[in-house]
Design a protein around this motif. Structure first.
Motif, PDB file in Angstrom:
ATOM      1  N   LYS A   5       0.853  -1.184   0.000  1.00 34.80           N
ATOM      2  CA  LYS A   5       0.000   0.000   0.000  1.00 34.80           C
ATOM      3  C   LYS A   5       0.892   1.239   0.000  1.00 34.80           C
ATOM      4  O   LYS A   5       1.774   1.403   0.861  1.00 34.80           O
ATOM      5  CB  LYS A   5      -0.918  -0.011   1.215  1.00 34.80           C
ATOM      6  N   ALA A   6       0.693   2.111  -0.979  1.00 36.15           N
ATOM      7  CA  ALA A   6       1.551   3.277  -1.150  1.00 36.15           C
ATOM      8  C   ALA A   6       1.590   4.149   0.096  1.00 36.15           C
ATOM      9  O   ALA A   6       2.650   4.674   0.460  1.00 36.15           O
ATOM     10  CB  ALA A   6       1.089   4.095  -2.354  1.00 36.15           C
ATOM     11  N   THR A   7       0.455   4.306   0.772  1.00 35.91           N
ATOM     12  CA  THR A   7       0.417   5.183   1.949  1.00 35.91           C
ATOM     13  C   THR A   7       1.266   4.653   3.100  1.00 35.91           C
ATOM     14  O   THR A   7       1.640   5.420   3.983  1.00 35.91           O
ATOM     15  CB  THR A   7      -1.028   5.373   2.431  1.00 35.91           C
ATOM     16  N   SER A   8       1.615   3.363   3.056  1.00 39.46           N
ATOM     17  CA  SER A   8       2.435   2.812   4.141  1.00 39.46           C
ATOM     18  C   SER A   8       3.933   2.967   3.884  1.00 39.46           C
ATOM     19  O   SER A   8       4.723   2.787   4.813  1.00 39.46           O
ATOM     20  CB  SER A   8       2.096   1.345   4.373  1.00 39.46           C
ATOM     21  N   VAL A   9       4.335   3.310   2.645  1.00 32.71           N
ATOM     22  CA  VAL A   9       5.776   3.394   2.358  1.00 32.71           C
ATOM     23  C   VAL A   9       6.212   4.697   1.691  1.00 32.71           C
ATOM     24  O   VAL A   9       7.398   4.998   1.683  1.00 32.71           O
ATOM     25  CB  VAL A   9       6.237   2.208   1.473  1.00 32.71           C
ATOM     26  N   LEU A  10       5.278   5.467   1.142  1.00 33.35           N
ATOM     27  CA  LEU A  10       5.656   6.689   0.425  1.00 33.35           C
ATOM     28  C   LEU A  10       5.186   7.931   1.175  1.00 33.35           C
ATOM     29  O   LEU A  10       4.126   7.923   1.805  1.00 33.35           O
ATOM     30  CB  LEU A  10       5.035   6.689  -0.974  1.00 33.35           C
ATOM     31  N   PRO A  11       5.951   9.022   1.079  1.00 30.12           N
ATOM     32  CA  PRO A  11       5.518  10.279   1.694  1.00 30.12           C
ATOM     33  C   PRO A  11       4.257  10.811   1.000  1.00 30.12           C
ATOM     34  O   PRO A  11       4.037  10.586  -0.191  1.00 30.12           O
ATOM     35  CB  PRO A  11       6.692  11.226   1.486  1.00 30.12           C
ATOM     36  N   GLU A  12       3.442  11.509   1.753  1.00 30.90           N
ATOM     37  CA  GLU A  12       2.164  12.017   1.248  1.00 30.90           C
ATOM     38  C   GLU A  12       2.348  12.903   0.009  1.00 30.90           C
ATOM     39  O   GLU A  12       1.578  12.821  -0.949  1.00 30.90           O
ATOM     40  CB  GLU A  12       1.444  12.800   2.357  1.00 30.90           C
ATOM     41  N   ILE A  27       0.564  -0.091 -10.213  1.00 33.94           N
ATOM     42  CA  ILE A  27       1.714   0.438 -10.950  1.00 33.94           C
ATOM     43  C   ILE A  27       2.956  -0.342 -10.521  1.00 33.94           C
ATOM     44  O   ILE A  27       3.137  -0.634  -9.342  1.00 33.94           O
ATOM     45  CB  ILE A  27       1.883   1.963 -10.695  1.00 33.94           C
ATOM     46  N   TYR A  28       3.763  -0.707 -11.486  1.00 37.74           N
ATOM     47  CA  TYR A  28       4.985  -1.457 -11.219  1.00 37.74           C
ATOM     48  C   TYR A  28       6.153  -0.483 -11.185  1.00 37.74           C
ATOM     49  O   TYR A  28       6.344   0.304 -12.109  1.00 37.74           O
ATOM     50  CB  TYR A  28       5.213  -2.518 -12.303  1.00 37.74           C
TER      51      TYR A  28
END
Length: 87
Positions: A5-12, A27-28
């Motif tokens: 999940k992007a929200t768990s590893v990427l900044p907002e 997305i890969y």
């Protein structure tokens, strides 16, 4: 391949920037080139194929026909030709 999940590893801020281009889709993101390993290097399959191809070339040099090699290695004659004529 696992999904994260992007929200768990990427900044907002980065997520908002990505959302300008794609939303709600998978997305890969590939590894950097320096971390990329060629096909078969981890499993040893690439080395096995390289060894097989070397054996085919040596057998051909000793006079074994392409037809015999195709039958022995369960390959088409066209594939044998590609192996033999590849440097």
């Amino acid at each position: 391949m696992t999904y994260v999940k992007a929200t768990s590893v990427l900044p907002e801020d980065l997520i908002k920037e990505i959302q300008k281009y794609i939303q709600g889709e998978a997305i890969y993101i590939p590894k950097p080139d320096r971390n990329y390993k060629k096909w078969g290097t981890l499993s040893g399959e690439r080395q096995r194929i390289d060894d097989r191809n070397y054996s085919i070339k040596q057998a051909y040099k000793r006079g074994i026909s392409m037809k015999q090699l195709a039958e022995e290695f369960f390959l088409s004659i066209e594939t044998i030709k590609k192996i033999i004529y590849t440097k």
